[in-house]
Motif scaffolding. Structure first.
Motif, PDB file in Angstrom:
ATOM      1  N   LYS A 187       0.990  -1.158  -0.027  1.00  0.00           N
ATOM      2  CA  LYS A 187       0.009   0.003  -0.067  1.00  0.00           C
ATOM      3  C   LYS A 187       0.999   1.252   0.086  1.00  0.00           C
ATOM      4  N   VAL A 188       0.830   1.949  -1.185  1.00  0.00           N
ATOM      5  CA  VAL A 188       1.588   3.100  -1.312  1.00  0.00           C
ATOM      6  C   VAL A 188       1.130   4.331  -0.332  1.00  0.00           C
ATOM      7  N   LEU A 189       1.779   4.864   0.511  1.00  0.00           N
ATOM      8  CA  LEU A 189       1.397   5.904   1.387  1.00  0.00           C
ATOM      9  C   LEU A 189       1.980   7.257   1.294  1.00  0.00           C
ATOM     10  N   PHE A 190       3.429   7.316   0.788  1.00  0.00           N
ATOM     11  CA  PHE A 190       4.145   8.397   0.729  1.00  0.00           C
ATOM     12  C   PHE A 190       4.897   8.664  -0.598  1.00  0.00           C
ATOM     13  N   MET A 231       3.297   8.820  -9.836  1.00  0.00           N
ATOM     14  CA  MET A 231       3.888   7.815  -8.897  1.00  0.00           C
ATOM     15  C   MET A 231       2.743   7.123  -8.060  1.00  0.00           C
ATOM     16  N   ILE A 232       2.158   7.867  -7.393  1.00  0.00           N
ATOM     17  CA  ILE A 232       0.980   7.304  -6.481  1.00  0.00           C
ATOM     18  C   ILE A 232       0.215   6.765  -7.539  1.00  0.00           C
ATOM     19  N   GLY A 233      -0.364   7.317  -8.569  1.00  0.00           N
ATOM     20  CA  GLY A 233      -1.623   6.831  -9.273  1.00  0.00           C
ATOM     21  C   GLY A 233      -2.853   7.184  -8.922  1.00  0.00           C
ATOM     22  N   GLU A 234      -2.839   8.260  -8.474  1.00  0.00           N
ATOM     23  CA  GLU A 234      -4.494   8.929  -7.983  1.00  0.00           C
ATOM     24  C   GLU A 234      -4.434  10.387  -8.198  1.00  0.00           C
ATOM     25  N   GLU A 235      -5.701  10.922  -8.052  1.00  0.00           N
ATOM     26  CA  GLU A 235      -5.712  12.375  -8.108  1.00  0.00           C
ATOM     27  C   GLU A 235      -5.671  12.897  -6.777  1.00  0.00           C
ATOM     28  N   PRO A 236      -5.011  14.213  -6.469  1.00  0.00           N
ATOM     29  CA  PRO A 236      -5.041  14.504  -5.270  1.00  0.00           C
ATOM     30  C   PRO A 236      -6.617  15.050  -4.890  1.00  0.00           C
ATOM     31  N   VAL A 237      -6.692  15.045  -3.518  1.00  0.00           N
ATOM     32  CA  VAL A 237      -7.982  15.596  -2.906  1.00  0.00           C
ATOM     33  C   VAL A 237      -8.136  16.940  -2.142  1.00  0.00           C
ATOM     34  N   TRP A 238      -6.895  17.047  -1.671  1.00  0.00           N
ATOM     35  CA  TRP A 238      -6.453  18.399  -1.147  1.00  0.00           C
ATOM     36  C   TRP A 238      -4.922  18.868  -1.200  1.00  0.00           C
ATOM     37  N   VAL A 239      -4.846  19.942  -1.027  1.00  0.00           N
ATOM     38  CA  VAL A 239      -3.632  20.721  -1.145  1.00  0.00           C
ATOM     39  C   VAL A 239      -3.235  21.590  -0.148  1.00  0.00           C
ATOM     40  N   THR A 240      -2.151  21.685   0.298  1.00  0.00           N
ATOM     41  CA  THR A 240      -1.678  22.717   1.226  1.00  0.00           C
ATOM     42  C   THR A 240      -0.518  23.350   0.615  1.00  0.00           C
ATOM     43  N   ALA A 241      -0.007  24.400   0.889  1.00  0.00           N
ATOM     44  CA  ALA A 241       1.273  25.190   0.364  1.00  0.00           C
ATOM     45  C   ALA A 241       1.793  26.178   1.203  1.00  0.00           C
ATOM     46  N   PHE A 261       5.077  21.994  -0.984  1.00  0.00           N
ATOM     47  CA  PHE A 261       3.392  21.872  -1.201  1.00  0.00           C
ATOM     48  C   PHE A 261       3.411  20.407  -0.680  1.00  0.00           C
ATOM     49  N   GLN A 262       2.097  20.170  -0.171  1.00  0.00           N
ATOM     50  CA  GLN A 262       1.512  18.592  -0.144  1.00  0.00           C
ATOM     51  C   GLN A 262       0.318  18.439  -0.670  1.00  0.00           C
ATOM     52  N   PHE A 263       0.133  17.214  -0.961  1.00  0.00           N
ATOM     53  CA  PHE A 263      -1.002  16.574  -1.763  1.00  0.00           C
ATOM     54  C   PHE A 263      -1.725  15.518  -0.800  1.00  0.00           C
ATOM     55  N   GLY A 264      -3.113  15.290  -0.570  1.00  0.00           N
ATOM     56  CA  GLY A 264      -3.642  14.225  -0.006  1.00  0.00           C
ATOM     57  C   GLY A 264      -4.460  13.604  -0.955  1.00  0.00           C
ATOM     58  N   PHE A 265      -4.199  12.266  -1.001  1.00  0.00           N
ATOM     59  CA  PHE A 265      -4.981  11.483  -1.960  1.00  0.00           C
ATOM     60  C   PHE A 265      -6.126  10.575  -1.626  1.00  0.00           C
ATOM     61  N   LYS A 284      14.627  14.724  -7.387  1.00  0.00           N
ATOM     62  CA  LYS A 284      14.565  13.545  -6.721  1.00  0.00           C
ATOM     63  C   LYS A 284      13.056  13.110  -6.456  1.00  0.00           C
ATOM     64  N   PHE A 285      12.860  12.048  -6.890  1.00  0.00           N
ATOM     65  CA  PHE A 285      11.439  11.155  -6.518  1.00  0.00           C
ATOM     66  C   PHE A 285      11.630  10.011  -5.621  1.00  0.00           C
ATOM     67  N   PHE A 286      10.882   9.787  -4.321  1.00  0.00           N
ATOM     68  CA  PHE A 286      10.974   8.901  -3.567  1.00  0.00           C
ATOM     69  C   PHE A 286       9.326   8.396  -3.329  1.00  0.00           C
ATOM     70  N   LEU A 287       9.346   7.017  -3.692  1.00  0.00           N
ATOM     71  CA  LEU A 287       7.844   6.568  -3.137  1.00  0.00           C
ATOM     72  C   LEU A 287       7.964   5.494  -2.278  1.00  0.00           C
ATOM     73  N   ASP A 288       7.005   5.511  -1.245  1.00  0.00           N
ATOM     74  CA  ASP A 288       7.275   4.464  -0.111  1.00  0.00           C
ATOM     75  C   ASP A 288       6.001   3.847   0.115  1.00  0.00           C
ATOM     76  N   GLY A 289       6.108   2.374   0.214  1.00  0.00           N
ATOM     77  CA  GLY A 289       4.635   1.846   0.343  1.00  0.00           C
ATOM     78  C   GLY A 289       5.005   0.751   1.345  1.00  0.00           C
ATOM     79  N   THR A 290       3.870  -0.015   1.833  1.00  0.00           N
ATOM     80  CA  THR A 290       3.967  -1.040   3.230  1.00  0.00           C
ATOM     81  C   THR A 290       5.091  -2.350   2.741  1.00  0.00           C
TER      82      THR A 290
END
Ligand code: NAD
Length: 372
Positions: A187-190, A231-241, A261-265, A284-290
């Motif tokens: 499960k990708v979380l970050f 990378m996450i494969g979803e569309e953000p539902v919120w944004v902070t910046a 900036f930050q996105f929530g999916f 740099k891109f970093f993707l982390d999952g369980t």
């Protein structure tokens, strides 16, 4: 005398299907024969002959499905230069005043817009009205309203609109996306995206809001915006910046120097990104999952892209991004091929919506909710 090519042409389909070593014997196998591409070729004119257009023109020399055949520029001497350098016929050269006449030129299929960001929309509308497919550089426009007008104009003119997202065809990037889809990371979380470089000449159009539409976010930050989505494969539902500015003289009003900036999916995953014109070594891109991770660094430069995952180093040969991009775009425009990650106007529109939301979040200091 029979040549190797004659011999191969007379082999039956069944024989050709055999591994080459079984046909010739293991001791002395012949190298595979390259069959020249014989399908349709996309004939492209470049609009704006600056530094990135030159990179694209050089890369297109190695294309098999796309060919540089035309040029549009406001500088007559550049047009002369390009005619010589890239073997472009005079009849396929235009300036910014007369390029609507491309409508009557049957030898050009598509126009690739590589000018300052604020010019993309008006030029796209003119190319669409001339009945040619449009490829436009990123960001596709300077805000979502303009981007939507471009999508609508191309739809109405019945031409296709693509955005120059070269990373969508890059092998290591695509491998990470494949692994994520296969569940290799759990499960990708970050996601973390870092995009920046130190910008030089303070008089350049990139630091003029009327031409750029914004600062680092429009230029380099968009890679992290776009990357977070693929990378996450979803569309953000919120944004902070949050914005910081250390040099308000160089980075005047309307030109962002640094934005975090930050996105929530929808799945609960989050992205944390940095866009800046004041630091190098930020690619740099970093993707982390369980169950695992992927890291690309550099992640969006001209390459080679370097990457590793919890399973090891990603190994794919480097191919000039713009060569692959233009061959793939030819396939999309001529053969309706669907790429793994879209590069159409709707895709560009999604990034523009997010960039508008990032600027709105900076301005209000509030979290911006999106429909998803
Ligand atoms: P550049 O300054 O090198 O070239 C811009 C060109 O537009 C020049 O030939 C210039 O003469 C022409 N132009 C036309 N009207 C102009 C005007 N009013 N003011 C200034 N220039 C004008 O810029 P560039 O680096 O080639 O960038 C062009 C576009 O390509 C931008 O949208 C940029 O974001 C994009 N780009 C994309 C990548 C990528 O990797 N995909 C890389 C670099 C640039």
């Amino acid at each position: 005398m029979k040549t190797r090519r004659d011999f191969l042409q007379h082999l039956t389909t069944a024989a050709l299907a055999l591994p080459i070593a079984s046909v010739y014997g293991l001791e002395n196998p012949l190298p595979p024969v390259e069959v020249p591409y014989q399908g349709p070729v996309l004939r492209v004119a470049l609009l704006g002959l600056g530094s990135y257009a030159t990179r694209v023109a050089e890369a297109m020399k190695a294309c098999t499905k796309a060919k540089l055949v035309g040029a549009i520029s406001g500088t007559p001497s550049k047009l002369k230069d390009w005619q010589r350098k890239y073997n472009i016929p005079e009849k396929n050269c235009y300036n910014y005043e007369n390029f609507d006449a491309i409508k009557n030129n049957p030898d050009i299929d598509a126009v690739y817009i590589i000018t300052p960001n604020a010019l993309h929309k008006p030029q796209c509308l003119r190319v669409a009205q001339a009945g040619k497919h449009v490829i436009t550089e990123k960001p596709m426009a300077i805000n979502v309203t303009e981007a939507q007008q471009m999508v609508d104009a191309c739809k109405q003119a019945n031409v296709k609109l693509l955005v120059g997202y070269r990373m969508h065809f890059e092998a290591k990037t695509l491998e990470v996306i494949r692994m994520r889809k296969a569940g290799d990371f759990g499960k990708v979380l970050f996601f973390q995206g870092l995009s920046g470089f130190i910008i030089g000449d303070p008089t350049q159009w990139r630091l003029n809001p009327a031409l750029s539409g914004g600062g680092a976010m429009m230029d380099i930050g968009i890679y992290s915006v776009n990357g977070a989505r693929y990378m996450i494969g979803e569309e953000p539902v919120w944004v902070t910046a949050q914005e910081t500015k250390t040099d308000p003289v160089k980075f005047k009003a309307g030109i962002d120097e640094t934005i975090q900036f930050q996105f929530g999916f929808p799945s609960g995953a989050v992205a944390s990104c940095l866009s800046t014109y004041s630091l190098n070594n930020l690619d740099k891109f970093f993707l982390d999952g369980t169950k695992g991770f992927a890291e690309l660094q550099p992640s969006t430069g001209y390459g080679p892209i370097e990457g590793r995952t919890h399973k090891g180093v990603l190994k794919y040969p480097h191919v000039t991004h713009q060569t692959t991009q233009m061959d793939e775009m030819a396939d999309i425009l001529l053969n309706n091929r669907q790429p793994e990650v879209p590069v159409d106007g709707e895709e560009g529109l999604k990034d523009m919506k997010l960039i508008d939301a990032i600027y709105a979040a900076v301005k209000s200091g509030q979290r911006v909710e999106l429909k998803g």
